[in-house]
Enzyme design. Structure first.
Site, PDB file in Angstrom:
ATOM      1  N   LYS A  22       0.832  -1.216   0.000  1.00 22.63           N
ATOM      2  CA  LYS A  22       0.000   0.000   0.000  1.00 22.63           C
ATOM      3  C   LYS A  22       0.860   1.257   0.000  1.00 22.63           C
ATOM      4  CE  LYS A  22      -1.783   1.459   4.130  1.00 22.63           C
ATOM      5  NZ  LYS A  22      -1.443   2.854   4.453  1.00 22.63           N
ATOM      6  N   ASN A  23       1.846   1.285   0.907  1.00 25.43           N
ATOM      7  CA  ASN A  23       2.600   2.527   1.070  1.00 25.43           C
ATOM      8  C   ASN A  23       3.653   2.747  -0.014  1.00 25.43           C
ATOM      9  OD1 ASN A  23       1.004   3.118   3.207  1.00 25.43           O
ATOM     10  ND2 ASN A  23       2.511   2.623   4.793  1.00 25.43           N
ATOM     11  N   CYS A 117      -5.326  12.413  13.533  1.00 26.65           N
ATOM     12  CA  CYS A 117      -6.028  11.145  13.396  1.00 26.65           C
ATOM     13  C   CYS A 117      -5.790  10.310  14.640  1.00 26.65           C
ATOM     14  CB  CYS A 117      -5.603  10.410  12.135  1.00 26.65           C
ATOM     15  SG  CYS A 117      -3.974   9.721  12.245  1.00 26.65           S
ATOM     16  N   ARG A 122      -0.125  14.554  13.518  1.00 27.45           N
ATOM     17  CA  ARG A 122       0.349  14.374  12.153  1.00 27.45           C
ATOM     18  C   ARG A 122       0.277  15.636  11.270  1.00 27.45           C
ATOM     19  NH1 ARG A 122      -1.622   8.666   9.919  1.00 27.45           N
ATOM     20  NH2 ARG A 122       0.255   8.886   8.666  1.00 27.45           N
ATOM     21  N   ASP A 306       4.603   0.790  12.200  1.00 23.69           N
ATOM     22  CA  ASP A 306       3.444   0.076  11.652  1.00 23.69           C
ATOM     23  C   ASP A 306       3.393  -1.390  12.079  1.00 23.69           C
ATOM     24  OD1 ASP A 306       2.577   2.351  10.419  1.00 23.69           O
ATOM     25  OD2 ASP A 306       3.364   1.850   8.440  1.00 23.69           O
ATOM     26  N   ARG A 398      -8.600  -1.027   4.557  1.00 29.39           N
ATOM     27  CA  ARG A 398      -7.757   0.035   3.969  1.00 29.39           C
ATOM     28  C   ARG A 398      -6.379  -0.505   3.618  1.00 29.39           C
ATOM     29  NH1 ARG A 398      -6.852   4.854   7.564  1.00 29.39           N
ATOM     30  NH2 ARG A 398      -5.543   5.226   5.768  1.00 29.39           N
TER      31      ARG A 398
HETATM   32  N1  EPU Z   1       5.606  14.916  11.129  1.00 25.61           N
HETATM   33  C1  EPU Z   1       5.577  16.258  11.439  1.00 25.61           C
HETATM   34  N2  EPU Z   1       5.482  17.160  10.400  1.00 25.61           N
HETATM   35  C2  EPU Z   1       5.422  16.754   9.109  1.00 25.61           C
HETATM   36  C3  EPU Z   1       5.445  15.384   8.807  1.00 25.61           C
HETATM   37  C4  EPU Z   1       5.547  14.475   9.848  1.00 25.61           C
HETATM   38  O1  EPU Z   1       5.639  16.653  12.606  1.00 25.61           O
HETATM   39  O2  EPU Z   1       5.338  17.617   8.218  1.00 25.61           O
HETATM   40  C5  EPU Z   1       5.721  13.937  12.224  1.00 25.61           C
HETATM   41  C6  EPU Z   1       4.501  13.027  12.327  1.00 25.61           C
HETATM   42  O3  EPU Z   1       3.467  13.618  13.080  1.00 25.61           O
HETATM   43  C7  EPU Z   1       5.075  11.777  12.969  1.00 25.61           C
HETATM   44  C8  EPU Z   1       6.484  11.724  12.365  1.00 25.61           C
HETATM   45  O4  EPU Z   1       6.767  13.042  11.905  1.00 25.61           O
HETATM   46  O5  EPU Z   1       5.158  11.946  14.351  1.00 25.61           O
HETATM   47  C9  EPU Z   1       6.663  10.752  11.216  1.00 25.61           C
HETATM   48  O6  EPU Z   1       5.576  10.859  10.294  1.00 25.61           O
HETATM   49  P1  EPU Z   1       5.718  10.579   8.750  1.00 25.61           P
HETATM   50  O7  EPU Z   1       5.512  11.848   8.011  1.00 25.61           O
HETATM   51  O8  EPU Z   1       6.939   9.791   8.463  1.00 25.61           O
HETATM   52  O9  EPU Z   1       4.438   9.656   8.483  1.00 25.61           O
HETATM   53  P2  EPU Z   1       3.600   9.642   7.152  1.00 25.61           P
HETATM   54  O10 EPU Z   1       4.504   9.902   6.009  1.00 25.61           O
HETATM   55  O11 EPU Z   1       2.385  10.467   7.309  1.00 25.61           O
HETATM   56  C10 EPU Z   1       3.962   7.107   6.569  1.00 25.61           C
HETATM   57  C11 EPU Z   1       3.091   5.902   6.382  1.00 25.61           C
HETATM   58  C12 EPU Z   1       2.518   5.500   7.727  1.00 25.61           C
HETATM   59  C13 EPU Z   1       3.685   5.181   8.664  1.00 25.61           C
HETATM   60  C14 EPU Z   1       4.623   6.392   8.775  1.00 25.61           C
HETATM   61  C15 EPU Z   1       5.856   6.124   9.597  1.00 25.61           C
HETATM   62  C16 EPU Z   1       2.278   6.164   4.117  1.00 25.61           C
HETATM   63  C17 EPU Z   1       1.146   6.463   3.213  1.00 25.61           C
HETATM   64  N3  EPU Z   1       2.033   6.245   5.442  1.00 25.61           N
HETATM   65  O12 EPU Z   1       3.120   8.125   7.121  1.00 25.61           O
HETATM   66  O13 EPU Z   1       1.748   4.328   7.510  1.00 25.61           O
HETATM   67  O14 EPU Z   1       3.196   4.854   9.935  1.00 25.61           O
HETATM   68  O15 EPU Z   1       5.037   6.794   7.449  1.00 25.61           O
HETATM   69  O16 EPU Z   1       6.570   5.055   9.075  1.00 25.61           O
HETATM   70  O17 EPU Z   1       3.382   5.863   3.671  1.00 25.61           O
HETATM   71  C18 EPU Z   1       0.002   2.814   7.912  1.00 25.61           C
HETATM   72  O18 EPU Z   1       0.272   2.273   6.824  1.00 25.61           O
HETATM   73  O19 EPU Z   1      -0.790   2.297   8.751  1.00 25.61           O
HETATM   74  C19 EPU Z   1       0.610   4.086   8.252  1.00 25.61           C
HETATM   75  C20 EPU Z   1       0.126   4.886   9.202  1.00 25.61           C
END
Ligand code: EPU
Length: 419
Positions: A22-23, A117, A122, A306, A398
């Site tokens: 998915k990711n 969420c 996030r 995850d 999902r």
């Molecule tokens: N963060 C910030 N500011 C930002 C971006 C992130 O403060 O602009 C913080 C987040 O709040 C979090 C940390 O940085 O505390 C890391 O978040 P990240 O941005 O890496 O998460 P994401 O890109 O939104 C992806 C996966 C998630 C997975 C995380 C961490 C996808 C579509 N989603 O999310 O997957 O948990 O990386 O590995 O790739 C899931 O599949 O169930 C899922 C939640």
């Protein structure tokens, strides 16, 4: 509303195939907006999040069809809307992934700002700050991010924090920028490397994905390509845990061990024997007793957040005390209350959980709060005594393809029921 009914206590044995990730798929679909040519994708998982991403780009004018080989063809030459509406973004935060590609390709994007969420607040500030450094003009109005740019310009950017989709967004944006972009403090997850491979297949010039620094030499345009979505390491890890929990023995095909090194290491510490080839992973539990294992989540190559909820179930029935630290998201212990209702003994304090292993979990009616929490509750149901009913399973759909079919094929007693 549909539920999953699980009668626990069956030992899982057999073989399954790992589905596409998915990711990895979501950013690739977003990146298909970067070209006027068609993009063909193989091995896309059948998941609600993929459908949502298709709905999103379809609402902008992209056409999606299935060809005779059952590959998905995405035609993006007729994009006429540049907006990701709140109705779609609120159901899937990963919608933010179209921000980078839309801004780079069309010079404009209007994307609903994703809210918090179940797993944390996030924010997307790292994405926005980096896009500004590429020259985009960003404003926030009425709950929407509006980005505008004539042509983005390459820059040296240190991301404000390590972010997976942020790294992906900026990598996509920089492919069409004028000049060279150097990105540091980047995420090194396999899915970032997968996206770079896809973009390079379209003619982008990206070097160093998967390391601490990514260099992107901007090009004037990108072409279409055909690409196979790589395997889902989190899905595979979830089934490995299912087998370990039930004292089982399973083989997962279509995935090698490289994407799961930390998880495999921790499963071995629990007492599992794991053998792998380039294209399969075998797990056998050699002992009925599960050893408790401490976990601290972190960006790749650390232990994946995850997989934290699923691993917590192993610790919940292990032969002693363990500690879990959740270092990526601030609120990712919603599953703990439900596990405790099933007889687990887990105490949380901020980002730390202390787990005292119990002999058995007991079946109960439980409620899923997010995708990985629902996987955790299904795992708990597989090993609990009696019946477990998991409610709100739209979360599981999902991110896990045909979970009850795959688990049934391994011998689990699990069915989807209407109420
Ligand atoms: N963060 C910030 N500011 C930002 C971006 C992130 O403060 O602009 C913080 C987040 O709040 C979090 C940390 O940085 O505390 C890391 O978040 P990240 O941005 O890496 O998460 P994401 O890109 O939104 C992806 C996966 C998630 C997975 C995380 C961490 C996808 C579509 N989603 O999310 O997957 O948990 O990386 O590995 O790739 C899931 O599949 O169930 C899922 C939640």
């Amino acid at each position: 509303m549909e539920k999953l009914l699980i009668r626990g206590g069956k030992t899982l044995t057999g073989e399954i195939n790992c589905s596409g990730a998915k990711n990895a798929a979501l950013p690739v679909i977003a990146a298909s907006l970067l070209t006027d040519d068609d993009v063909v994708l193989q091995n896309l998982p059948h998941l609600q999040d993929i459908t949502t991403m298709f709905e999103l780009i379809n609402s902008m004018g992209a056409e999606i069809s299935l060809d005779e080989n059952m590959f998905f063809k995405i035609k993006t030459s007729n994009i006429k809307s540049f907006e990701a509406r709140y109705e779609l973004v609120k159901t899937m935060r990963a919608s933010i992934l179209v921000l980078g590609s839309m801004t780079a390709k069309f010079g404009k994007a209007k994307i609903a700002l994703p809210g918090g969420c179940a797993i944390g607040t996030r924010p997307v500030n790292y994405h926005l700050d980096a896009l500004k450094k590429l020259g985009a003009d960003i404003s926030l109005t009425n709950g929407y991010i509006e980005a505008k740019a004539k042509r983005l310009k390459g820059a040296d950017i240190k991301l404000g924090g390590i972010t997976v989709t942020g790294t992906e967004n900026i990598m996509m944006a920089a492919t069409l920028a004028e000049g060279i972009t150097t990105l540091t403090n980047v995420a090194k997850e396999p899915e970032v490397v997968d996206l770079a491979n896809f973009l390079n297949g379209m003619g982008a010039k990206i070097y160093g994905a998967g390391t601490d620094s990514i260099r992107i030499e901007g090009v004037a345009s990108l072409k279409g390509c055909q690409y196979e979505i790589p395997p889902d390491r989190i899905e595979a890890g979830t089934y490995l845990i299912a087998a370990a929990l039930t004292n089982g023995s399973i083989k997962i095909n279509k995935i090698g061990p490289d994407r799961l090194t930390t998880v495999i290491q921790k499963l071995e510490e629990c007492g599992a024997e794991i053998k792998s080839s380039n294209n399969s992973i075998d797990l056998k539990m050699t002992n009925e007793i599960i050893s408790p294992v401490n976990i601290t989540t972190g960006p790749f190559p650390g232990f994946p957040t995850d997989m934290q909820a699923q691993f917590t179930v192993l610790n919940a029935i292990a032969s002693g005390k363990s500690f879990v630290n959740e270092e990526v998201f601030e609120n990712r212990f919603m599953h703990v209350q439900e596990l405790n209702r099933m007889g687990a003994d887990i105490l949380t304090n901020g980002s730390a959980a202390t787990i005292n292993g119990v002999k058995h979990l007991q079946g109960a009616q439980v409620m899923a709060t997010d995708l990985r929490a629902s996987a955790c509750l299904i795992l708990a149901g597989l090993v609990a005594k009696g019946e477990t009913k998991v409610d709100r399973i739209y979360h599981i759909d999902r991110g896990y393809e045909r979970i009850e079919e795959k688990l049934s094929s391994l011998g689990a007693d699990i069915q989807r029921i209407p109420n």
